[in-house]
Scaffold this active site. Sequence first.
Site, PDB file in Angstrom:
ATOM      1  N   HIS A 124      -7.347  -3.116   4.841  1.00 12.56           N
ATOM      2  CA  HIS A 124      -6.744  -1.774   4.833  1.00 12.56           C
ATOM      3  C   HIS A 124      -7.518  -0.884   3.871  1.00 12.56           C
ATOM      4  O   HIS A 124      -7.882   0.250   4.190  1.00 12.56           O
ATOM      5  CB  HIS A 124      -5.271  -1.871   4.413  1.00 12.56           C
ATOM      6  CG  HIS A 124      -4.676  -0.559   3.950  1.00 12.56           C
ATOM      7  ND1 HIS A 124      -4.962  -0.013   2.708  1.00 12.56           N
ATOM      8  CD2 HIS A 124      -3.850   0.325   4.553  1.00 12.56           C
ATOM      9  CE1 HIS A 124      -4.334   1.147   2.581  1.00 12.56           C
ATOM     10  NE2 HIS A 124      -3.654   1.373   3.688  1.00 12.56           N
ATOM     11  N   ASN A 125      -7.800  -1.393   2.675  1.00 13.28           N
ATOM     12  CA  ASN A 125      -8.513  -0.583   1.681  1.00 13.28           C
ATOM     13  C   ASN A 125      -9.958  -0.311   2.118  1.00 13.28           C
ATOM     14  O   ASN A 125     -10.482   0.775   1.879  1.00 13.28           O
ATOM     15  CB  ASN A 125      -8.501  -1.266   0.310  1.00 13.28           C
ATOM     16  CG  ASN A 125      -7.144  -1.156  -0.358  1.00 13.28           C
ATOM     17  OD1 ASN A 125      -6.127  -0.997   0.304  1.00 13.28           O
ATOM     18  ND2 ASN A 125      -7.112  -1.259  -1.671  1.00 13.28           N
ATOM     19  N   LYS A 138      -4.428  -6.455   3.369  1.00 10.93           N
ATOM     20  CA  LYS A 138      -4.390  -5.308   2.438  1.00 10.93           C
ATOM     21  C   LYS A 138      -5.811  -4.934   2.016  1.00 10.93           C
ATOM     22  O   LYS A 138      -6.156  -3.755   1.909  1.00 10.93           O
ATOM     23  CB  LYS A 138      -3.531  -5.649   1.206  1.00 10.93           C
ATOM     24  CG  LYS A 138      -3.616  -4.611   0.087  1.00 10.93           C
ATOM     25  CD  LYS A 138      -2.978  -3.305   0.468  1.00 10.93           C
ATOM     26  CE  LYS A 138      -3.270  -2.074  -0.348  1.00 10.93           C
ATOM     27  NZ  LYS A 138      -3.536  -2.069  -1.719  1.00 10.93           N
ATOM     28  N   SER A 162       0.830  -1.212   0.000  1.00  7.72           N
ATOM     29  CA  SER A 162       0.000   0.000   0.000  1.00  7.72           C
ATOM     30  C   SER A 162       0.859   1.253   0.000  1.00  7.72           C
ATOM     31  O   SER A 162       1.952   1.279   0.553  1.00  7.72           O
ATOM     32  CB  SER A 162      -0.895   0.028   1.236  1.00  7.72           C
ATOM     33  OG  SER A 162      -1.576   1.256   1.271  1.00  7.72           O
ATOM     34  N   GLU A 171      -9.721   2.392   4.465  1.00  4.36           N
ATOM     35  CA  GLU A 171      -9.413   3.609   3.687  1.00  4.36           C
ATOM     36  C   GLU A 171     -10.701   4.218   3.114  1.00  4.36           C
ATOM     37  O   GLU A 171     -10.908   5.430   3.193  1.00  4.36           O
ATOM     38  CB  GLU A 171      -8.449   3.210   2.566  1.00  4.36           C
ATOM     39  CG  GLU A 171      -8.093   4.290   1.572  1.00  4.36           C
ATOM     40  CD  GLU A 171      -7.237   3.720   0.426  1.00  4.36           C
ATOM     41  OE1 GLU A 171      -6.260   2.986   0.690  1.00  4.36           O
ATOM     42  OE2 GLU A 171      -7.569   3.998  -0.737  1.00  4.36           O
TER      43      GLU A 171
HETATM   44  P1  NBP Z   1      -1.912  -2.030 -13.651  1.00  5.93           P
HETATM   45  O1  NBP Z   1      -2.812  -2.641 -12.647  1.00  5.93           O
HETATM   46  O2  NBP Z   1      -2.435  -0.934 -14.487  1.00  5.93           O
HETATM   47  O3  NBP Z   1      -1.358  -3.206 -14.607  1.00  5.93           O
HETATM   48  C1  NBP Z   1      -0.513  -2.894 -15.701  1.00  5.93           C
HETATM   49  C2  NBP Z   1       0.568  -3.929 -15.833  1.00  5.93           C
HETATM   50  O4  NBP Z   1       0.000  -5.233 -16.016  1.00  5.93           O
HETATM   51  C3  NBP Z   1       1.409  -3.669 -17.067  1.00  5.93           C
HETATM   52  O5  NBP Z   1       2.736  -3.993 -16.774  1.00  5.93           O
HETATM   53  C4  NBP Z   1       0.796  -4.603 -18.084  1.00  5.93           C
HETATM   54  O6  NBP Z   1       1.678  -4.942 -19.135  1.00  5.93           O
HETATM   55  C5  NBP Z   1       0.546  -5.792 -17.211  1.00  5.93           C
HETATM   56  N1  NBP Z   1      -0.349  -6.797 -17.812  1.00  5.93           N
HETATM   57  C6  NBP Z   1      -1.658  -6.749 -18.111  1.00  5.93           C
HETATM   58 BR1  NBP Z   1      -2.714  -5.281 -17.914  1.00  5.93          BR
HETATM   59  N2  NBP Z   1      -2.139  -7.877 -18.641  1.00  5.93           N
HETATM   60  C7  NBP Z   1      -1.071  -8.696 -18.696  1.00  5.93           C
HETATM   61  C8  NBP Z   1      -0.914 -10.009 -19.139  1.00  5.93           C
HETATM   62  N3  NBP Z   1      -1.952 -10.728 -19.583  1.00  5.93           N
HETATM   63  N4  NBP Z   1       0.315 -10.547 -19.076  1.00  5.93           N
HETATM   64  C9  NBP Z   1       1.351  -9.836 -18.608  1.00  5.93           C
HETATM   65  N5  NBP Z   1       1.265  -8.584 -18.145  1.00  5.93           N
HETATM   66  C10 NBP Z   1       0.067  -8.020 -18.182  1.00  5.93           C
HETATM   67  O7  NBP Z   1      -0.552  -1.543 -12.943  1.00  5.93           O
HETATM   68  P2  NBP Z   1      -0.324  -0.749 -11.582  1.00  5.93           P
HETATM   69  O8  NBP Z   1      -1.279   0.379 -11.423  1.00  5.93           O
HETATM   70  O9  NBP Z   1       1.133  -0.486 -11.532  1.00  5.93           O
HETATM   71  O10 NBP Z   1      -0.684  -1.831 -10.467  1.00  5.93           O
HETATM   72  C11 NBP Z   1      -0.036  -3.080 -10.343  1.00  5.93           C
HETATM   73  C12 NBP Z   1      -0.703  -3.862  -9.225  1.00  5.93           C
HETATM   74  O11 NBP Z   1      -0.563  -3.119  -7.996  1.00  5.93           O
HETATM   75  C13 NBP Z   1      -2.218  -4.043  -9.417  1.00  5.93           C
HETATM   76  O12 NBP Z   1      -2.616  -5.267  -8.878  1.00  5.93           O
HETATM   77  C14 NBP Z   1      -2.810  -2.909  -8.605  1.00  5.93           C
HETATM   78  O13 NBP Z   1      -4.135  -3.184  -8.193  1.00  5.93           O
HETATM   79  C15 NBP Z   1      -1.847  -2.862  -7.434  1.00  5.93           C
HETATM   80  N6  NBP Z   1      -1.795  -1.579  -6.736  1.00  5.93           N
HETATM   81  C16 NBP Z   1      -1.830  -0.415  -7.401  1.00  5.93           C
HETATM   82  C17 NBP Z   1      -1.758   0.792  -6.709  1.00  5.93           C
HETATM   83  C18 NBP Z   1      -1.773   2.096  -7.431  1.00  5.93           C
HETATM   84  O14 NBP Z   1      -1.779   3.138  -6.741  1.00  5.93           O
HETATM   85  N7  NBP Z   1      -1.732   2.129  -8.745  1.00  5.93           N
HETATM   86  C19 NBP Z   1      -1.635   0.783  -5.313  1.00  5.93           C
HETATM   87  C20 NBP Z   1      -1.554  -0.427  -4.655  1.00  5.93           C
HETATM   88  C21 NBP Z   1      -1.635  -1.601  -5.363  1.00  5.93           C
HETATM   89  P3  NBP Z   1       1.632  -4.130 -20.528  1.00  5.93           P
HETATM   90  O15 NBP Z   1       2.454  -2.919 -20.316  1.00  5.93           O
HETATM   91  O16 NBP Z   1       2.205  -5.076 -21.493  1.00  5.93           O
HETATM   92  O17 NBP Z   1       0.170  -3.813 -20.783  1.00  5.93           O
END
Ligand code: NBP
Length: 469
Positions: A185-186, A182, A128, A189
């Site tokens: 936590h959300n 987690k 988080s 939140e």
């Molecule tokens: P995203 O949740 O937007 O996912 C994007 C990533 O997933 C890219 O690297 C994309 O690759 C890859 N991907 C997808 Br979409 N489909 C795929 C597949 N079939 N095979 C391989 N790769 C694949 O990214 P994020 O916002 O960085 O979040 C990552 C994780 O962390 C998620 O589970 C999210 O819920 C969690 N999270 C996010 C936050 C936040 O603030 N954003 C906070 C806490 C937790 P590509 O580039 O090739 O499309």
Amino acid sequence: MKKNDIGVIGLAVMGSNLALNMADHGYDVALYNRTYSVGEKVMAENPHDHLHLYEALSDFVASLSAPRKIVLMVKAGAPVDRVIDGLIPLLDQGDIIMDGGNSNFRDTIRRTEAIEAQGLRYLGVGISGGEEGARFGPAIMPGGSQDAYAHVSAILEDISAKAEGEPCCTYIGTDGAGHYVKMVHNGIEYADMQLIAESYSLLKHVGGLNNDELAETFSEWNQGELESFLIEITAQIFKELDPKTGNSLVDMILDTAAQKGTGKWTAEEALNTGTDASLLTSAVFARFMSADKQARVHASKELHYDAPTIKIEDQKAFVNSVKEALYASKIIAYAQGFDLMKRASSEYGWNLNFGEIAKVFREGCIIRAKFLNRISEAYDKNSDLANLMLDSYFNEKLTTYQKSLRDVSSLAIQAGISIPAFTNAISYFDSYRNERSNANLIQAQRDLFGAHTFERIDEEGHFHHEWNE
Ligand code: NBP
């Protein structure tokens, strides 16, 4: 050639920042992303001696030291399974896959079983703190086998946020425990945000505060017992101007809140485990209602209420009442969140340590707050606390502040302002402290129409009564 210490798959916001955080701590990090150009962009924008990008998944895997440690930061759901399917043939016995995304804990339990059956090791790691946290220190909640955790604990603790010198990362429990915590936590939140939003409604519509006064009020609150990330950013938001119109930006933002699912899962889990998490759940429903903008606009013309004019004689005293109501409700939101974890702990066999969990939430994550120290102290005093509200500190606060919660809730109802989180808070408090509820009548009704039987107050056993026609 020196092998990499750890690998990260998925280089969107979270993965790229987490990798940079690891690299800053001196770890050599192998990087892989399904779309290679995304990785190239990350490398171009963040050149770093400790980051190494690979185009082929096999080269990425081969570059890692044994046992291999691979963090998945891809979109939760099917993408995680796709990546795991691709990785498994390339891995050796004992290698460790960690899912750092917001996966559903049931998926984590399923994946742990399937992956460990093949001689590999799996950790479901709740992370988080959003982008900033990932880059400079998130709160980390790892779940899975302790044996696997021992191989990655140093890296995870190094990159985590620190609270009073302690890492905000601690082993949570087996299989889905980390992702469960987690998720809760959300859920908390959502509740924290909803309570702040309801305080805003009251201060603005009943108290008559303008945005500058709101900024000042939240800044002041952030100096006291409400000190937290969410109160701090709320004060900041009220100061921000819209570059397009020069108005306050907050007034130009459409009133429909989005959500990504973890709040909804928390609500589902409240139902699955038989936990009253009505305040947490009300925050999820409030987002659904906000998203139904068209219906609300229509109903605003059809459903009328002539609210009486509510005159606040002493604005300062009113603002203080809202502050106390917010603090009391915050205690109740956490009481529900921790109660949910307590029930889950026994249902899923996790043996959760609530004092340690509260400590992990102290820094790095979105709900970070001064208040978390109080929760950890409460569980240090009594690890088997039945409900957070029963801890002497929180009990005393609720005794003192409940009047404000009752007063501002009544005012809001009279004014026709929707405050589901506040009203659920006081209702939960009153039902939890009620020795004799009204469920005797429910049991009578159930027995009358369905012969469901009831228990008696004066005799053991289950009874059915032949009710008069
Ligand atoms: P995203 O949740 O937007 O996912 C994007 C990533 O997933 C890219 O690297 C994309 O690759 C890859 N991907 C997808 Br979409 N489909 C795929 C597949 N079939 N095979 C391989 N790769 C694949 O990214 P994020 O916002 O960085 O979040 C990552 C994780 O962390 C998620 O589970 C999210 O819920 C969690 N999270 C996010 C936050 C936040 O603030 N954003 C906070 C806490 C937790 P590509 O580039 O090739 O499309």
